[in-house]
Enzyme design. Structure first.
Site, PDB file in Angstrom:
ATOM      1  N   ALA A 232      12.472  -5.677  -7.771  1.00 34.79           N
ATOM      2  CA  ALA A 232      13.619  -6.358  -7.177  1.00 34.79           C
ATOM      3  C   ALA A 232      14.481  -5.444  -6.304  1.00 34.79           C
ATOM      4  CB  ALA A 232      14.478  -6.982  -8.272  1.00 34.79           C
TER       5      ALA A 232
ATOM      6  N   ARG B 150      17.377 -12.580 -11.599  1.00 35.96           N
ATOM      7  CA  ARG B 150      17.378 -12.339 -13.044  1.00 35.96           C
ATOM      8  C   ARG B 150      18.726 -11.823 -13.533  1.00 35.96           C
ATOM      9  NH1 ARG B 150      12.919 -10.117 -11.188  1.00 35.96           N
ATOM     10  NH2 ARG B 150      10.954 -11.181 -11.554  1.00 35.96           N
TER      11      ARG B 150
ATOM     12  N   GLN C 125       6.576  -7.390  -6.937  1.00 37.12           N
ATOM     13  CA  GLN C 125       7.043  -8.410  -7.868  1.00 37.12           C
ATOM     14  C   GLN C 125       7.959  -9.396  -7.153  1.00 37.12           C
ATOM     15  OE1 GLN C 125       8.711  -5.401 -10.665  1.00 37.12           O
ATOM     16  NE2 GLN C 125       7.325  -6.275 -12.152  1.00 37.12           N
TER      17      GLN C 125
ATOM     18  N   HIS D 112       3.965 -12.245  -8.304  1.00 37.52           N
ATOM     19  CA  HIS D 112       4.706 -13.426  -8.762  1.00 37.52           C
ATOM     20  C   HIS D 112       4.713 -14.548  -7.728  1.00 37.52           C
ATOM     21  CE1 HIS D 112       6.967 -10.543 -11.696  1.00 37.52           C
ATOM     22  NE2 HIS D 112       5.781 -10.902 -12.143  1.00 37.52           N
TER      23      HIS D 112
ATOM     24  N   CYS E 208       1.783 -29.558  -2.171  1.00 38.45           N
ATOM     25  CA  CYS E 208       1.884 -30.841  -2.857  1.00 38.45           C
ATOM     26  C   CYS E 208       0.899 -30.825  -4.023  1.00 38.45           C
ATOM     27  CB  CYS E 208       1.547 -31.970  -1.892  1.00 38.45           C
ATOM     28  SG  CYS E 208       1.402 -33.569  -2.730  1.00 38.45           S
TER      29      CYS E 208
ATOM     30  N   SER F 141      12.694  -1.368 -13.054  1.00 38.72           N
ATOM     31  CA  SER F 141      12.909  -0.643 -14.307  1.00 38.72           C
ATOM     32  C   SER F 141      11.637  -0.651 -15.147  1.00 38.72           C
ATOM     33  CB  SER F 141      14.044  -1.301 -15.089  1.00 38.72           C
ATOM     34  OG  SER F 141      13.736  -2.668 -15.286  1.00 38.72           O
TER      35      SER F 141
HETATM   36 ZN    ZN Z   1       1.054 -34.832  -0.787  1.00 37.11          ZN
END
Ligand code: ZN
Length: 237
Positions: free
Chosen positions: A23, A35, A102, A120, A128, A190
């Site tokens: 981050a 977070r 991340q 992530h 969709c 961290s």
């Molecule tokens: Zn759709």
């Protein structure tokens, strides 16, 4: 030799650097870490972020999820910072083999990096769940309630929620890159968020560089440690 000079020398000698970022890489572009729970947050949401961005919560209360998601996880209009730009330059120069991140904001690609493994996922990819159609982040941002495709299906961001497994292909590519790296830079994390710590264990070299403002449990395993902002370091490289 000073630490920064050692670091520069290692970079000069490297041809397969891997950068593993958390981050902290994005916060220096002004993107808040979703977070972190601030005062403003607790007035607006009744649950901790880990609860809201879980798969079960998403399924149970999708409108609530998307209210949090739009406000905290979908910051559009931000620009890459010096760290993103230097990494993109190293890749073009053939020094860097991959960025493992991340973060979900797509800023590495915006800076020009091509081999980016997004553990992530990315807010820039939305599909969709019924017909598979692609939708932009702006579409999700501007929709109301639960974003709906023209076919009537729900549009889900390609972001890994708690209780969901990471993409296996992304993990494998990250492991391969890290295990072949001649220099591994771990920055802005961290190392407490899964699976960061597990992944860096695949590094086999002896040039592990950690850059983080605060101490981490892994500082003692690193060959060089900088407790400074990323921008301060990368603007000198
Ligand atoms: Zn759709």
């Amino acid at each position: 030799m000073k630490n920064l000079e050692v670091f520069k020398k290692w970079i000069d000698e490297s041809s397969s650097i891997v950068f593993f970022g958390g981050a902290g890489v994005s916060t220096e572009s002004g993107i808040p870490d979703f977070r972190s729970v601030d005062g403003l947050y607790s007035q607006k949401f009744d649950y901790p972020p880990e609860t809201i961005i879980s798969r079960s919560f998403y399924e149970r209360r999708p409108a609530y999820f998307f209210r949090f998601y739009r406000e905290k996880m979908l910051p559009l209009g931000f620009e890459p910072n010096i760290t993103h730009k230097v990494l993109a330059r190293w890749e073009q120069e053939g020094k860097l083999s991959a960025v493992v991140t991340q973060n979900i904001d797509g800023l590495h690609q915006k800076a020009g990096s091509r081999r980016v493994y997004e553990l992530h996922g990315s807010v820039l990819r939305n599909y969709c769940t019924r017909c598979g159609a692609f939708h932009s982040a702006e579409f999700v941002k501007e929709s109301e309630g639960v974003p709906k495709c023209r076919c009537g299906g729900t549009v889900k961001p390609d972001v890994v929620l708690y209780e969901e497994s990471l993409d296996q292909d992304t993990i494998e590519k990250s492991v391969t890159a890290i295990s072949r790296a001649d220099l591994l830079i771990v920055a802005g994390t961290s190392l407490t968020v899964y699976p960061a710590a597990g992944l860096i264990n695949y590094y086999r070299g002896n040039r592990l560089v950690l850059i983080n403002r605060d101490e981490t449990p892994y500082d003692r395993y690193a060959d060089l440690v900088f407790h400074e902002s990323l921008g301060d370091i990368f603007s000198k490289l």
